[in-house]
Design a protein around this motif. Structure first.
Motif, PDB file in Angstrom:
ATOM      1  N   ASP A   1       0.829  -1.206   0.000  1.00  0.00           N
ATOM      2  CA  ASP A   1       0.000   0.000   0.000  1.00  0.00           C
ATOM      3  C   ASP A   1       0.867   1.261   0.000  1.00  0.00           C
ATOM      4  OD1 ASP A   1      -2.403  -1.403  -0.028  1.00  0.00           O
ATOM      5  OD2 ASP A   1      -2.552  -1.470   2.164  1.00  0.00           O
ATOM      6  N   TRP A   2       1.978   1.220   0.746  1.00  0.00           N
ATOM      7  CA  TRP A   2       2.874   2.377   0.788  1.00  0.00           C
ATOM      8  C   TRP A   2       3.504   2.606  -0.593  1.00  0.00           C
ATOM      9  CZ3 TRP A   2       7.910   3.581  -0.228  1.00  0.00           C
ATOM     10  CH2 TRP A   2       8.381   4.785   0.294  1.00  0.00           C
ATOM     11  N   MET A   3       3.905   1.543  -1.251  1.00  0.00           N
ATOM     12  CA  MET A   3       4.486   1.680  -2.598  1.00  0.00           C
ATOM     13  C   MET A   3       3.479   2.284  -3.567  1.00  0.00           C
ATOM     14  SD  MET A   3       7.699   0.662  -2.807  1.00  0.00           S
ATOM     15  CE  MET A   3       7.939   0.245  -4.538  1.00  0.00           C
ATOM     16  N   LEU A   4       2.223   1.876  -3.451  1.00  0.00           N
ATOM     17  CA  LEU A   4       1.187   2.424  -4.318  1.00  0.00           C
ATOM     18  C   LEU A   4       0.994   3.918  -4.066  1.00  0.00           C
ATOM     19  CD1 LEU A   4      -1.086   1.944  -6.408  1.00  0.00           C
ATOM     20  CD2 LEU A   4      -2.588   1.398  -4.488  1.00  0.00           C
ATOM     21  N   ALA A   5       1.091   4.318  -2.808  1.00  0.00           N
ATOM     22  CA  ALA A   5       0.854   5.720  -2.448  1.00  0.00           C
ATOM     23  C   ALA A   5       2.037   6.623  -2.770  1.00  0.00           C
ATOM     24  CB  ALA A   5       0.516   5.824  -0.959  1.00  0.00           C
TER      25      ALA A   5
END
Length: 805
Positions: free
Chosen positions: A118-122
């Motif tokens: 999720d952090w990579m996506l954000a």
């Protein structure tokens, strides 16, 4: 049973997803706890996953996942996903009985992993896309890793997460399939997984048959070779009909990118087999299986690729790249291809080749056991046959690759390769190949890599490991002719030489001819880029006989009076043992073993260099005794080299050379060879180069100009061969038969070549057995006369066979 997308679409896509998942993390039934290879492999995978998880930044408000990947560079995005994939593998295997080493807290590791996604996506792999740096990371590197993670975590992700992660891939990749070569099969693999994971729905939820597009792309392009250049181009990356693999438009890459091409092509074929999107398996039988033997097997020796087909990979020193066994990835791809190939005969042949690669390289790790690190599925499959299928055995072969300007020869215990390059595309029919590739600032020193470099490999498996190109004198590569002393220019940081500085040639004479396992290769070296290269010209030839390589050169001269650097032909540049004291003997005299020793040796007839492994010595024989320069020097902390060369000076007057390389010959065998003098150099002039070994009935000739030229027997006026155009000719007589091969290495002839052969080399010809349709037999007596149509023959060897009286 064929899976139908019309009947239970979800089941079809889920079945394919599960099939792919088992290639990443094998089904527990095949992960046997009684197999120590599997247990040890699982423990390493778990330890690596634990390491990545331990090192990952987990605190709220983090600005990176790993400190060393803190910037948002494109390569850091790919590398972050690679590390997350390692955690995902460890999480999936944690519950297996064979995994005796466990994660400290698998459930927490999984939660942290999903949080990191999720952090990579954000913040990194965003939607909408924010691309910078290398396109490859955004379109291929990162999505390959991310989609694999989604496959492994499928049941632990929410539908929204699955949708968001795959949408981020769609935001970064191209909207269709248009790449070729290795990038093409990588792109197709990503497209196929998008179709599987998104169940053939686009980013808006509308129907889009990604898998049908993949099927069409493979059937129409990626699983079939180029037989000509595509209309409107003079280059194309991909596999060519002769087994040449070209990447980045102008560079030979059967190793490296070619291995990646095969791996991803086979992966997609395996994924889609037995589904309604299964590609045409006829292409597997007709093209892909033959590629294994023609494009890959012949381009390596016992699992080691020749550096002539590795491009900029040769400069990857100090990395994890394994140059001692860089054919391992091909072995793994072929192992999976066995599960796709429809023919039992093909499957058996592939199994036999895999075992040969596995068993023959005694210096490298066990190939099949090594599969455990990336796919226990492949290991579990290969281990079923690797100890029972008969080995294929060593190769005895010669192959000319006209499209990429390479030649390969194989004999039991050794193999050799020659690298060349050409002038232009010859009316849009021929690839323009260049001397070397410098993309991403790699191989900046490699401007001589295609100047006729002769690489001989034997069971000294450490000879060409990463240290070789880290410390070798790049101006003195074996087989080359150079203006020595220019040094190797290295461009300023963050620049690459423009196209014209990658050293074009001013001649298209690059190619050869082969009959049976024998071959003749010729090359006219006349580099256009003189500022860094020098002003020189040379006609170079190599004749691959049964136990030797005859190397001759003619028309060697400077092309500009301003040239002050001496022209040199490099006979050898062999890496020595750590002490640098391999025995070097010249005409029976042992030379000093002191590092720094050099000598100008006169009237040399034969020489011998001790190898680092028993049975890997090399002999050298000069048919005409001459002057040889020798240098034993230390070039690295424990890396020393023996360099031998001939010096031609700086004159317009024509110079020549002639020497024979004798792989795996000890000193006594070398002297015996020199005493027997079994080969004859029929001619070595600006007009023709020819060699004969009467004891095996082989004659090879290169006609170097468009003119009528007759080659005679040694010390005689008796005619042997005649041609009226540029041509390469090989004749091999066996009891009761003569076999003839002819080619136009220039590709420039739009008509025919007239060839005449005398009984002195053919024997008395009786009748035609078979011939290529392009050959017309004009007469068989008193001489054999042939008319050979070479228009658009693409440098290939055209053959004819005749019975003898």
């Amino acid at each position: 049973m064929v899976l139908s997308p019309r009947a239970a679409l979800a089941d079809s896509h889920d079945t394919l997803r599960l099939r792919w998942a088992e290639t990443l993390v094998a089904a527990e039934a095949s992960v046997r706890p009684e197999d120590p290879v599997i247990v040890n492999g699982l423990n390493k995978l778990t330890a690596q996953g634990q390491k990545r998880w331990d090192e990952m930044e987990k605190a709220g408000g983090r600005t990176y996942l790993w400190k060393e990947l803190a910037s948002n560079s494109s390569s850091n995005v790919t590398n972050a996903y690679k590390r997350l994939y390692e955690i995902a593998v460890a999480v999936r295997y944690d519950s297996y009985a064979a995994a005796t080493v466990k994660l400290t807290h698998a459930a927490q590791a999984k939660r942290d992993l999903i949080g990191a996604l999720d952090w990579m996506l954000a913040y990194r792999y965003k939607n909408p896309a924010e691309k910078q740096g290398n396109w490859f990371d955004w379109e291929i590197g990162a999505p390959q890793e991310l989609l694999n993670i989604v496959v492994l975590l499928w049941d632990d992700l929410t539908p929204a997460q699955r949708d968001n992660y795959t949408k981020s891939v769609l935001a970064h990749v191209k909207p269709g399939l248009d790449y070729t070569g290795a990038n093409g099969t990588s792109q197709t693999r990503i497209w196929a997984l998008l179709g599987v994971l998104r169940k053939n729905r686009d980013a808006n939820g509308n129907s889009k048959d990604y898998l049908a597009e993949v099927q069409g792309r493979i059937n129409s392009m990626l699983a079939v070779p180029y037989t000509a250049l595509p209309a409107g181009t003079n280059t194309k990356s991909g596999m060519y009909a002769d087994g040449s693999f070209i990447e980045h438009y102008r560079h030979a890459y059967n190793g490296g990118y070619g291995a990646s091409y095969l791996t991803n092509l086979v992966n997609v074929l395996y994924l889609l087999k037995d589904s309604s999107w299964q590609p045409n398996l006829g292409n597997v039988t007709n093209f892909i299986v033959p590629w294994v033997f023609q494009a890959y097997d012949l381009s390596m020796y016992k699992r080691m690729f020749f550096h002539s087909v590795k491009g900029r990979y040769v400069s990857r020193v100090g990395e994890t790249y394994d140059s001692v066994a860089d054919g391992t990835s091909v072995g793994q791809a072929v192992t999976r291809l066995i599960e796709v190939a429809p023919s039992w005969v093909d499957r058996q042949a592939l199994r036999s080749a895999v075992r040969e690669w596995n068993d023959s390289n005694t210096s490298a790790s066990h190939m099949v056991r090594g599969f455990v690190g990336s796919s226990i599925h492949d290991y579990a499959h290969a281990i079923q046959f690797i100890d029972t299928i008969p080995r294929r055995g060593p190769l005895t072969a010669y192959k000319q690759y006209p499209w990429m300007n390479r030649a390969m020869a194989h004999r039991p215990g050794w193999a050799a390769s020659v690298a060349m390059y050409n002038k232009d595309d010859v009316r849009g029919t021929r690839l323009l190949t260049l001397s070397n590739e410098t993309l991403q600032q790699e191989t900046l020193k490699g401007l001589h890599l295609s100047d006729g470099t002769l690489q001989v490999m034997n069971d000294d498996f450490g000879q060409y490991n990463s240290d070789y190109f880290k410390y070798v004198d790049w101006e003195r590569l074996p087989g080359t002719t150079v203006a020595y002393g220019y040094g190797i220019p290295v461009n300023p940081p963050n620049t690459s030489p423009p196209l014209d500085e990658r050293h074009r040639n001013l001649s298209n004479w690059a190619g050869g001819v082969g009959v049976d396992e024998f071959g003749a290769t010729g090359f006219q070296l006349n580099p256009a880029s003189t500022a860094q290269y020098g002003h020189l010209h040379a006609r170079k030839a190599w004749f691959f006989l049964d136990k030797e390589i005859v190397c001759i050169g003619s028309d060697i001269r400077i092309t500009n009076a301003q040239e002050t650097h001496p022209l040199q032909t490099i006979i050898e540049n062999w890496k020595l043992n750590q002490a640098g004291n391999n025995t070097f003997t010249v005409d029976g005299v042992v030379k000093p073993t002191t590092l720094g020793w050099s000598e100008t040796m006169q009237n040399v007839r034969w020489a011998h260099l001790q190898g680092m492994v028993p049975g890997t010595d090399t002999g050298y024989y000069l048919p005409t005794p001459g002057r040889v320069f020798a240098l034993r020097e230390q070039r690295g902390p424990q890396e020393s080299f023996m360099t031998l060369w001939s010096d031609h000076g700086t004159q317009f007057a024509l110079r020549s050379y002639g020497y024979v390389v004798l792989p795996n010959h000890d000193a006594a065998q070398t002297k015996a060879y020199a005493d027997a003098a079994p080969i004859s150099i029929l001619e070595n002039s600006p007009d023709a180069q020819a060699v004969r070994k009467a004891s095996i009935g082989v004659t090879g000739a290169l006609f170097l100009k468009d003119q009528v030229k007759t080659i005679t027997l040694p010390d005689s006026t008796a005619s042997a061969l005649k041609s009226d155009r540029n041509a390469a000719v090989m004749v091999h007589t066996v009891p009761g038969e003569v076999r003839v091969g002819i080619s136009d290495p220039t590709w420039e002839n739009t008509g025919t070549i007239s060839i005449e052969l005398w009984p002195a080399i053919t024997g008395n010809v009786a009748a035609l057995v078979s011939k290529d349709p392009r050959i017309t037999v004009l007469q068989t007596a008193p001489t054999l006369r042939l008319a050979v149509n070479v228009k658009d023959a693409q440098g290939q060897t055209l053959t004819a066979r005749f019975t003898l009286k």
